[in-house]
Design an enzyme around this catalytic site. Structure first.
Site, mmCIF file in Angstrom:
data_model
loop_
_atom_site.group_PDB
_atom_site.id
_atom_site.type_symbol
_atom_site.label_atom_id
_atom_site.label_comp_id
_atom_site.label_asym_id
_atom_site.label_seq_id
_atom_site.Cartn_x
_atom_site.Cartn_y
_atom_site.Cartn_z
ATOM 1 N N CYS A 87 -0.979 -12.656 6.481
ATOM 2 C CA CYS A 87 -2.052 -11.784 6.947
ATOM 3 C C CYS A 87 -2.222 -12.018 8.439
ATOM 4 O O CYS A 87 -2.458 -13.156 8.865
ATOM 5 C CB CYS A 87 -3.347 -12.091 6.202
ATOM 6 S SG CYS A 87 -4.810 -11.274 6.871
ATOM 7 N N ASN A 201 0.112 -1.675 1.990
ATOM 8 C CA ASN A 201 -1.074 -1.373 2.766
ATOM 9 C C ASN A 201 -0.870 0.004 3.400
ATOM 10 O O ASN A 201 0.241 0.336 3.825
ATOM 11 C CB ASN A 201 -1.269 -2.419 3.878
ATOM 12 C CG ASN A 201 -1.340 -3.828 3.341
ATOM 13 O OD1 ASN A 201 -2.185 -4.143 2.510
ATOM 14 N ND2 ASN A 201 -0.454 -4.691 3.801
ATOM 15 N N CYS A 228 -6.976 -4.883 9.829
ATOM 16 C CA CYS A 228 -5.758 -5.482 9.264
ATOM 17 C C CYS A 228 -4.817 -5.752 10.426
ATOM 18 O O CYS A 228 -4.396 -4.813 11.116
ATOM 19 C CB CYS A 228 -5.112 -4.551 8.245
ATOM 20 S SG CYS A 228 -3.529 -5.168 7.593
#
Length: 292
Positions: A87, A201, A228
């Site tokens: 991430c 995503n 994100c």
């Protein structure tokens, strides 16, 4: 097992995480426990959960192989408890935690992720992380005009999109001029065709000027989030690709609901993400309230 589980809450451009120290590798983190910690009503609340564990004690052999380069493994879980490769925003929050706790004392070091070792660097009150190499998941054909997927967001016609792999999967939607970001309903997961085998995503992107885009994102296993990091990189890469210029050294500003991120394209399909990382709270939760 201890009666209480310690945690730290942090965020990067309001993409928030629950960090759980496991410095001797004895804790582990089941999918059910991670999902409860991330629950905004029954737990602490966050877009994801990060277990802080020595790389040499990681469960996965491929991660343990990174121990020579990185002392600490960012064991990242989505809000539904599923394990994720990495991430982008989480790497910066993870780095800030390591430095605050004295687990790393330099301004630049390397962390381990399921997507490989990532170099992080402190720059004032921001952190930068090298996330590359990236690749286009399926090379677009001339007939498709630079797109390789179709994305349905609610009703209506599908949008054209491009798949970008940054160690985790992204599908970047090029919004037509007549569609406003604010009008799109992301309560339900966008439908992507062809369907990615491990989910994806989805970034909805609108250019607002040279080297500047605005973005909303629906993250797999989470839903819409305020930001994100890898998605911001995917948005910059896709927009550069559509513009016909993936110039090394070019810098993009990516505005998300939670703030602003900076993306820089590096040689050999590398990409660097920079932005803030904030630790907002420390606490503990009774382990009796958590599932096994």
């Amino acid at each position: 097992m201890a009666d209480r589980l310690a945690y730290t809450k942090g965020h990067g451009t309001e993409n928030d995480f629950v960090l759980v120290p496991d410095l001797d590798g004895a804790l582990g983190l089941s999918a059910a426990r991670a999902a409860r910690l991330a629950d905004r009503r029954a737990g602490i609340g966050g877009d994801g959960v990060i277990r802080v564990v020595p790389t040499e004690l990681a469960d996965e052999p491929a991660v343990r192989e990174q121990a020579g380069a990185a002392r600490w493994f960012m064991d990242y879980r989505n809000a539904d408890g599923s394990a994720a490769e990495m991430c982008g925003n989480g790497t910066r929050v993870f780095a800030e935690y390591l430095r605050r706790e004295g687990l790393e004392d330099a301004d630049a070091f390397t962390i381990a992720t399921r997507a490989g070792a990532k170099a992080v660097r402190r720059d004032g009150d921001h952190w930068s992380v090298e996330l590359g190499p990236w690749r286009l998941a399926d090379a677009p054909t001339a007939e498709r005009d630079g797109f390789d997927a179709l994305v349905h967001v609610g009703g209506g016609d599908p949008f054209s999109a491009l798949s970008v792999d940054l160690g985790n999967p992204h599908t970047v939607v090029a919004l037509p001029e007549e569609v406003e970001l604010a009008d799109l309903d992301l309560l339900e997961a966008p439908s992507v065709r062809p369907e990615p085998p491990h989910g994806t995503n989805v970034e909805l992107v609108r250019p607002v000027g040279p080297g500047h885009v605005v973005m909303r994102v629906h993250e797999r296993g989470v839903g819409e989030t305020r930001s994100c990091g890898t998605g911001a990189c995917a948005a910059a890469i896709a927009t550069s690709f559509w513009a016909g210029s993936l110039d090394t050294g070019s810098t993009w500003l990516v505005d998300v609901p939670g703030g602003r991120l900076t993306v820089r394209l590096l040689p050999d399909h590398g990409v660097e993400l920079a932005g803030p990382a904030v630790l907002v709270a420390d606490g503990s939760v009774p382990t009796a309230l958590l599932p096994d």
